[in-house]
Motif scaffolding. Structure first.
Motif, PDB file in Angstrom:
ATOM      1  N   GLU A 103       3.097   6.245   1.355  1.00 56.97           N
ATOM      2  CA  GLU A 103       2.304   7.145   0.523  1.00 56.97           C
ATOM      3  C   GLU A 103       0.875   6.629   0.452  1.00 56.97           C
ATOM      4  N   ALA A 104      -0.078   7.512   0.591  1.00 58.38           N
ATOM      5  CA  ALA A 104      -1.492   7.160   0.488  1.00 58.38           C
ATOM      6  C   ALA A 104      -2.176   8.177  -0.413  1.00 58.38           C
ATOM      7  N   GLU A 105      -3.022   7.659  -1.331  1.00 61.91           N
ATOM      8  CA  GLU A 105      -3.761   8.514  -2.250  1.00 61.91           C
ATOM      9  C   GLU A 105      -5.210   8.047  -2.307  1.00 61.91           C
ATOM     10  N   ALA A 106      -6.111   8.986  -2.475  1.00 58.62           N
ATOM     11  CA  ALA A 106      -7.534   8.661  -2.638  1.00 58.62           C
ATOM     12  C   ALA A 106      -8.192   9.794  -3.406  1.00 58.62           C
ATOM     13  N   ASP A 131     -10.578   6.145  -7.079  1.00 60.64           N
ATOM     14  CA  ASP A 131      -9.315   5.409  -7.031  1.00 60.64           C
ATOM     15  C   ASP A 131      -8.667   5.651  -5.677  1.00 60.64           C
ATOM     16  N   GLY A 132      -7.924   4.686  -5.216  1.00 62.39           N
ATOM     17  CA  GLY A 132      -7.214   4.782  -3.939  1.00 62.39           C
ATOM     18  C   GLY A 132      -6.008   3.865  -3.948  1.00 62.39           C
ATOM     19  N   LYS A 133      -4.971   4.278  -3.251  1.00 64.74           N
ATOM     20  CA  LYS A 133      -3.744   3.481  -3.245  1.00 64.74           C
ATOM     21  C   LYS A 133      -2.967   3.742  -1.966  1.00 64.74           C
ATOM     22  N   PHE A 134      -2.384   2.698  -1.438  1.00 63.89           N
ATOM     23  CA  PHE A 134      -1.439   2.809  -0.332  1.00 63.89           C
ATOM     24  C   PHE A 134      -0.160   2.118  -0.763  1.00 63.89           C
ATOM     25  N   ALA A 135       0.982   2.865  -0.650  1.00 59.99           N
ATOM     26  CA  ALA A 135       2.260   2.328  -1.113  1.00 59.99           C
ATOM     27  C   ALA A 135       3.307   2.488  -0.028  1.00 59.99           C
ATOM     28  N   VAL A 136       4.206   1.551  -0.008  1.00 59.72           N
ATOM     29  CA  VAL A 136       5.346   1.608   0.896  1.00 59.72           C
ATOM     30  C   VAL A 136       6.587   1.225   0.107  1.00 59.72           C
ATOM     31  N   SER A 137       7.691   1.958   0.356  1.00 58.15           N
ATOM     32  CA  SER A 137       8.938   1.651  -0.341  1.00 58.15           C
ATOM     33  C   SER A 137      10.092   1.761   0.643  1.00 58.15           C
ATOM     34  N   TYR A 138      11.153   1.098   0.308  1.00 62.73           N
ATOM     35  CA  TYR A 138      12.357   1.135   1.142  1.00 62.73           C
ATOM     36  C   TYR A 138      13.536   1.432   0.247  1.00 62.73           C
ATOM     37  N   GLN A 139      14.295   2.508   0.596  1.00 56.55           N
ATOM     38  CA  GLN A 139      15.477   2.874  -0.166  1.00 56.55           C
ATOM     39  C   GLN A 139      16.700   2.303   0.521  1.00 56.55           C
ATOM     40  N   PHE A 140      17.443   1.503  -0.212  1.00 55.80           N
ATOM     41  CA  PHE A 140      18.674   0.916   0.326  1.00 55.80           C
ATOM     42  C   PHE A 140      19.823   1.914   0.159  1.00 55.80           C
ATOM     43  N   ASP A 315      20.957   3.449  -7.629  1.00 57.22           N
ATOM     44  CA  ASP A 315      20.059   3.636  -6.488  1.00 57.22           C
ATOM     45  C   ASP A 315      18.985   2.562  -6.577  1.00 57.22           C
ATOM     46  N   ILE A 316      18.785   1.792  -5.518  1.00 56.35           N
ATOM     47  CA  ILE A 316      17.849   0.668  -5.530  1.00 56.35           C
ATOM     48  C   ILE A 316      16.803   0.862  -4.444  1.00 56.35           C
ATOM     49  N   ARG A 317      15.548   0.713  -4.858  1.00 54.36           N
ATOM     50  CA  ARG A 317      14.421   0.768  -3.933  1.00 54.36           C
ATOM     51  C   ARG A 317      13.596  -0.502  -4.063  1.00 54.36           C
ATOM     52  N   LEU A 318      12.946  -0.866  -3.007  1.00 53.01           N
ATOM     53  CA  LEU A 318      12.017  -1.993  -2.990  1.00 53.01           C
ATOM     54  C   LEU A 318      10.673  -1.447  -2.551  1.00 53.01           C
ATOM     55  N   GLY A 319       9.633  -1.667  -3.412  1.00 52.34           N
ATOM     56  CA  GLY A 319       8.354  -1.052  -3.111  1.00 52.34           C
ATOM     57  C   GLY A 319       7.185  -2.008  -3.287  1.00 52.34           C
ATOM     58  N   ALA A 320       6.079  -1.662  -2.649  1.00 56.45           N
ATOM     59  CA  ALA A 320       4.834  -2.429  -2.768  1.00 56.45           C
ATOM     60  C   ALA A 320       3.676  -1.461  -2.630  1.00 56.45           C
ATOM     61  N   SER A 321       2.592  -1.762  -3.364  1.00 53.76           N
ATOM     62  CA  SER A 321       1.413  -0.908  -3.273  1.00 53.76           C
ATOM     63  C   SER A 321       0.169  -1.750  -3.431  1.00 53.76           C
TER      64      SER A 321
END
Length: 473
Positions: A103-106, A131-140, A315-321
């Motif tokens: 996900e990317a936002e600006a 504002d701006g953000k780049f996020a990545v997540s992984y759904q197990f 439901d478990i996700r691992l994310g970073a932004s």
């Protein structure tokens, strides 16, 4: 530690039953996979398999061309193809679910902030914000919910593909059936017109005999009545031929009256040059598209049990932004930077509704199994019934052929005797009536044989094999 945690999570078992064809299903019964019953009187080859293009067994170029046109232009096939493409897209969507998401936002804005929200008494000046953000997540997919959903979507796609094969089988049978109906209607018209012509000649003879003083008015009245009865048999046959022509036009994707040249003039229906190949029960069950469709629906219903069961677990996700937010002139500086990293656990605690959904999917799978068994038994019943009817109709045609030959001989002999004044007119009239009836009945029985053959090809699964057909094109 994080890697160890991820490895431990991904090692969790997939919930729900793994699909396999039930050992107790009708499909697995030895009796269902054996040879067909009551084939002795039918002109069939029990050990021979249907070719990919069964209609080519008739060796009729016109029929082959009509089938090819229908497979290319039929509207219902286009609908089935659209349904298949939609099912394929749904399966691709299910396969893409889970795993990594990005996900990317600006954004840039000019804003007037509230002074009171900052406990200020004076109005704040307008400012430029960014504002701006780049996020990545992984759904197990810890408990296989996504995997089961993909399995269900794949089975749905395969069921839709089987439905398209079923549409092809039905279409080919309808095209062949409409074509032979046109041919047989023309043949029956020819027979009826020939009988009418004979009766008109007999009436002319009666008129001449009356003029010569050897006939009576009642004999002429009977002749006129017989002519009228034979004329009355023509309109239904013409209507039958036109109805078949209109149906064939629709099957070809055309409007009424747009048949290819020469189709409406067919005077002799194509016949098989060899015994009809039927195979055995095992080949039938593997070939019928409706059975394959029912089996794939059973697989999809089984997979959905796992989807519903997975709702019991979190439901478990691992994310970073990483990003920045603040005044536009300061954007990117250290004081505007922000980042986050960590797991997200969401769990809707199971309720009685969740367990009810699981029970509903289990009941759906039981229903799909029963429908699968029903489709197997239905296929066997239809095939055995078609074989029996075909055999008995062949016996009937043989008897009718003998009857027609004897009726023709009797009519010719009585006609000569009457013209020679050696028998009364009524005897000749009765013989002509018997011949006309025998001719019409035989023509109808021959038409029924063609219908039996095409229906038998249909219930056998049509011999449709998309790969083999494509290889021959």
């Amino acid at each position: 530690m994080l890697g160890l945690a991820v490895a431990s999570l991904t090692a969790c078992a997939t919930v729900g039953p793994d699909y396999q064809l039930p050992s107790g299903s009708a499909f697995q019964r030895p009796e269902a996979n054996a040879g067909f019953l009551d084939t002795g009187n039918a002109q069939v080859a029990a050990g021979a398999e249907l070719p990919p293009r069964w209609w080519e067994l008739y060796q009729d170029a016109t029929l082959n061309g009509l089938v090819e046109q229908a497979l290319r232009d039929n509207v219902e096939l286009k609908v089935a193809d659209a349904h298949l493409r939609r099912a394929e897209a749904v399966y691709e969507q299910a396969m893409d679910a889970g795993g990594f998401e990005y996900e990317a936002e600006a954004g840039v804005s000019r804003a007037q902030l509230s002074a009171e929200s900052f406990l200020q008494k004076h109005e704040l000046p307008p400012i430029n914000l960014a504002d701006g953000k780049f996020a990545v997540s992984y759904q197990f997919d810890l408990f296989g919910k996504l995997k089961r959903a993909a399995e269900a979507a794949r089975a749905d796609e395969q069921a839709t593909a089987a439905a398209m094969d079923l549409a092809r089988v039905s279409l080919v049978a309808q095209v062949a059936g409409s074509y032979v109906e046109i041919c047989h209607a023309n043949h029956e018209l020819h027979v009826a017109e020939h009988s009418l012509e004979l009766q008109q000649r007999s009436r002319e003879v009666t008129q001449r005999l009356i003029a010569a003083g050897r006939g009576t008015p009642p004999e002429l009245a009977r002749a006129n009545a017989q002519v009228a009865m034979l004329e009355a048999a023509l309109p239904p046959l013409r209507a039958q031929r036109q109805a078949s022509e209109y149906q064939l036009s629709a099957l070809l994707g055309r409007t009424p009256g747009q048949l290819p040249a020469g189709v409406g003039d067919c005077a002799e229906a194509p016949t098989l040059a060899q015994p009809l190949p039927v195979g055995d029960g095992r080949a039938l069950l593997q070939r019928r598209p409706d059975i394959r469709q029912a089996e794939r629906r059973l697989a999809a219903a089984t997979a959905r049990i796992g989807v519903a069961t997975a709702e019991l677990y979190p439901d478990i996700r691992l994310g970073a932004s990483v990003g920045a937010a603040g005044l536009l002139e300061d954007f990117g500086n250290a004081m505007t930077r922000q980042w986050s990293f960590g797991p997200l656990i969401s769990w809707t605690l199971p309720s009685s509704g969740t367990h009810a959904r699981i029970h509903a999917t289990e009941a759906g799978a039981d229903a799909a199994l029963a429908e699968f068994d029903s489709s197997v038994l239905q296929a066997l019943r239809e095939t055995q019934t078609a074989l029996s009817r075909y055999a008995h109709d062949l016996d009937r045609v043989q008897s009718l052929q003998q009857a027609q030959q004897q009726a023709a001989l009797a009519a010719a002999q009585n006609r000569r005797l009457y013209q020679g004044g050696r028998t009364p007119y009524l005897s000749s009239l009765d013989a002509d009536r018997t011949l006309a009836s025998a001719d019409a009945t035989l023509a109808q029985a021959q038409a029924q044989i063609s219908r039996d053959q095409i229906h038998l090809f249909l219930v056998l699964g049509g011999g449709w094999n998309a790969d083999a057909v494509a290889a021959n094109e």
